[in-house]
Structures are given as structure tokens and as C-alpha cells.
Design an enzyme around this catalytic site. Sequence first.
Site, PDB file in Angstrom:
ATOM      1  N   HIS A 149      12.610 -16.753  -5.503  1.00  0.00           N
ATOM      2  CA  HIS A 149      11.819 -17.054  -4.312  1.00  0.00           C
ATOM      3  C   HIS A 149      10.349 -17.117  -4.715  1.00  0.00           C
ATOM      4  O   HIS A 149      10.000 -16.933  -5.881  1.00  0.00           O
ATOM      5  CB  HIS A 149      12.051 -16.012  -3.220  1.00  0.00           C
ATOM      6  N   ASP A 183       5.862 -22.100  -2.670  1.00  0.00           N
ATOM      7  CA  ASP A 183       6.642 -22.902  -1.733  1.00  0.00           C
ATOM      8  C   ASP A 183       5.834 -24.072  -1.190  1.00  0.00           C
ATOM      9  O   ASP A 183       6.271 -25.230  -1.236  1.00  0.00           O
ATOM     10  CB  ASP A 183       7.109 -22.036  -0.559  1.00  0.00           C
TER      11      ASP A 183
END
Length: 392
Positions: free
Chosen positions: A141, A171
Amino acid sequence: MSEPSSPLAGLRVLDLSRLLPGPYATLVLADLGATVDTVEDPDVGDATRHMPPHREGEGALYYGLHRNKRSLTLNLKTPEGRDALLRLVSHYDVLVESFRPGVMDKLGVGEAVLRQKNPRLIYCAISGYGQTGPDRLKAGHDLNYVARAGLLGYGGEAGGAPAFPGVQMADIGGGSLFALVGILAALHERERTGVGRFVDVSMTDGALAFLHLHLASRLFMGKEGTPLQRGSEALNGGYPSYGLYRTADDRWLAVGALEPKFFGALCAKLGRPELLDDAYTGGEASSRVKAELTRVFASEPLSHWREQLSGAEFCVEPVAEGDDVLADPQLRARGLFVEAEDAQRGIRVTHLLTPLRMGDVALRPPPTLGQHSRVILENAGFTAEEISRLIA
């Protein structure tokens, strides 16, 4: 459908991505006028539909990422769902996905197969580590990606722990924005060649770009240079003219007076012009300047410094916390927060617009799960019988 005046009107995007990086990239495309159709699992949809916080039982994260889009439900693990996607793809300019490398191939809808159906297709794959390399299949992540890229280790105080970023830099910055650059570049190339392109976006690679200035300098210096150091360089806390200072009421000021002309003006305003002399020398002298600034700023509350340093030549800003940003007059003047009625849900919502805007932005509410399945399939030439079988 897209507004006729929108710069990407007529562009058709099929979005198979999940969570944040892909959906934010396609949100920007949708805000610019593209028709974005999201393919969701028919049972649960995108995971953000169910993540807290909720309003009227609907996930706020989903709402914030999926305005101006349409929702189509397909189970790509079934032959019917796979075949439907293969028929649909010829009607789109761009496909975005965020599965681990190889998943689309296992489903029978990989880039090579889709390219046979639509040679003009721009295929953008967003993944943690990219489509190649020994760790391409590794789970991760945002925090993992910024750690791996060296971004995490560069922030924080010298001798202390890395600074937790708090936001998803890999991200959005490494994934969404580089996906947009790649997609738009490939579309421009297609105008010349008539052929699409595969866009391989690694969020770790993209996070590394945030260190470009520092790493490029390090590489240029070669053996004469030194490795990047946390909290001791010009732009990560080493200069007293570029750092964070606590105020008397436990708020913070961001001092970005990097150049001597700005820092000199700040020191003069504080009644300490002599601090400029040792601000850039490094070592103990610079540490004394930083300690004195710490003492000065800690003597008054944030409201005092906001009033005293409101001029344009000091490069000092209060650190916005909580809902401060929602009331910021500059951001309000830029039109970033827009209220709109959602007649479908019977609520009024304030939207945070994407920063890149070229003309007015349509504000259609996010779709319910599978809301547009029938119309999307009809437009692609599916018969009523075929649609009923797929929905069943």
C-alpha cells in the site's frame, strides 16, 4: 454524457480499477468531460462503497471519487463477463486497471487480447511496483511504496524517526497523476499513428519522482557527493529558513523563506536582522538561528503571527488543521469547493473539484451499483436477451 464544451468530450474510458489511484485518475478525466464507465463486481462493487465514514449508508470515499461516472456490473471471473468485456472494449478509447500484474491475462482479457479487439486502445495498468522486476507481484500500500522509494526516509528530524506522510503520496502523486500523463501522451501519439499504447504505471516509481531534485543532484556529484540525509539538508529541515515552528497556542507555522531576500525580510520583521548572517552556514551557527526562531515564534499565538506576517514577501503560512482548509479564502476564490443538490439521494453535498479544470465542470452524482449496466450494454449493441442473461 459529457458537456460539448469540455476538452475531453467524446473520449470514452472503461475503468476496471479499484480504491484510490485509478479512480482518482478517471475522476479527473470525467471532470474534463470524458465518459467514464466503471466496471464493478456485481455483489459488492468497489470496496470504497463500504468503507467508513458513511452517510445514509453510503461510503463517503466512494462518493468523493465517482461523480460524473457511470456504473456497469460484470463478473469477469465468469465466461459471460469476460466475453462481455471483450465485446465492450471496441467502443472505448482508454482502459484503466489496477490489478496485480498478470491478473488480467489469467482472466483472459489481458492487453494482447484486448489489443486484437481494439488496436487503438490505450491500456493503462497501475500497480505497486510495475509490470516488471523481481517484486512486481508483491503486495503493498501507499506507505510501503513511499518507504521503498526513499521518500519516507527523507522526511523527519535529523536523528529522529521518519515523518509519517499522512496522505497517499504514492497513490495520487505516483499513481493517478502519472497515469494521467501517460494516458494523455498516448492519446496524442495515437492521433499521429492510429495505434494505442500500453501505459505501465508503478506507484513506487512515481513516488521516486518526488525525490528527483535531490537524487539528481546526488547522482551528478558521484563519488564526491553524500547520500541523502534526513532532516539535515536545505529542503528537509536543515536550514532554519525552511522549517516548521510551534506557536504559543500549540499551532504551527510553515516558514519557507528559502532565499536570503525572503529570510532577510522575515528577520527584519521579527526585529532580529542579524539572524540572516548565520542562517546558511550550517552546523552550530545555523542551529543557533533555528533555536532563536523557535523561541521567538513560541512567544505568541498563531493569530498574532498571522497578522504580523500576512505580507507577500515573508513566505510564511499557518499550518492548516482540521476544517481550516474549507474556509480558506484563496481556495474558495479558486472555486475548489462547490455545493450541489443530489436529487437522486435527496441530499446537498459540497464537492471538492479536481485542480485541473478547463471550463465549467458538470456535477452528476456518483452512480448506484450497476445503475447504468443496461444502457451501457445497449449502446454497445447487446440485445435485450443478452443483457437480461448478464444481469441475471
